[in-house]
Design a protein around this motif. Structure first.
Motif, PDB file in Angstrom:
ATOM      1  N   CYS A  35      32.608  17.796 -46.112  1.00  0.00           N
ATOM      2  CA  CYS A  35      31.178  17.507 -46.143  1.00  0.00           C
ATOM      3  C   CYS A  35      30.906  16.244 -46.971  1.00  0.00           C
ATOM      4  O   CYS A  35      30.094  15.408 -46.596  1.00  0.00           O
ATOM      5  N   MET A  45      23.080  13.433 -43.136  1.00  0.00           N
ATOM      6  CA  MET A  45      24.435  13.949 -42.907  1.00  0.00           C
ATOM      7  C   MET A  45      24.692  15.175 -43.785  1.00  0.00           C
ATOM      8  O   MET A  45      25.401  16.102 -43.377  1.00  0.00           O
ATOM      9  N   ARG A  74      23.250  18.192 -42.169  1.00  0.00           N
ATOM     10  CA  ARG A  74      24.027  18.640 -40.992  1.00  0.00           C
ATOM     11  C   ARG A  74      25.295  19.393 -41.371  1.00  0.00           C
ATOM     12  O   ARG A  74      25.875  20.078 -40.537  1.00  0.00           O
ATOM     13  N   CYS A  75      25.785  19.244 -42.603  1.00  0.00           N
ATOM     14  CA  CYS A  75      27.038  19.926 -43.010  1.00  0.00           C
ATOM     15  C   CYS A  75      26.868  21.437 -43.005  1.00  0.00           C
ATOM     16  O   CYS A  75      25.943  22.006 -43.395  1.00  0.00           O
TER      17      CYS A  75
END
Length: 87
Positions: free
Chosen positions: A15, A83, A86-87
Motif C-alpha cells: 500500500c 491511491m 484505494r488500498c
C-alpha cells in the motif's frame, strides 16, 4: 501476513508503494500542467501596466518554477490520498 503473489511469481506492491507511486505520478502531471499554466501566466501577467508587460529572464524562470512546484505538490498530494483510499 503472507504476501500475495502474482501469476508469474512477482509480489504485488504494498500500500505504501502504491501511495508513493500515486504521489510521483501526480507530481509529474502537476508539474507539466504547472509548466504550461505558469509560462502562460508569467508571460501574460501585467506588471506595472504602463512600463512593461510580462516577466523576463530570472524573474520568469522563478515564477514558472514556483508554479510548477506548487501544482506538482498539490496534485501529487491528492493523487497520493486517492491511491491510499484505494488500498
Amino acid at each position: 501476513m503472507p504476501v500475495a503473489v502474482g501469476p508469474y511469481g512477482q509480489s504485488q506492491p504494498t500500500c505504501f508503494d502504491r501511495v508513493k507511486m500515486g504521489f510521483v505520478m501526480g507530481c509529474a502531471v502537476g508539474m507539466a500542467a504547472g509548466a504550461l499554466f505558469g509560462t502562460f501566466s508569467c508571460l501574460s501577467s501585467i506588471q506595472a501596466y504602463f512600463s512593461r508587460i510580462g516577466m523576463r529572464g530570472r524573474e520568469l524562470m522563478g515564477g514558472i518554477g514556483k508554479t510548477m512546484m506548487q501544482s506538482g505538490g498539490t496534485f501529487g498530494t491528492f493523487m497520493a490520498i486517492g491511491m491510499g483510499i484505494r488500498c
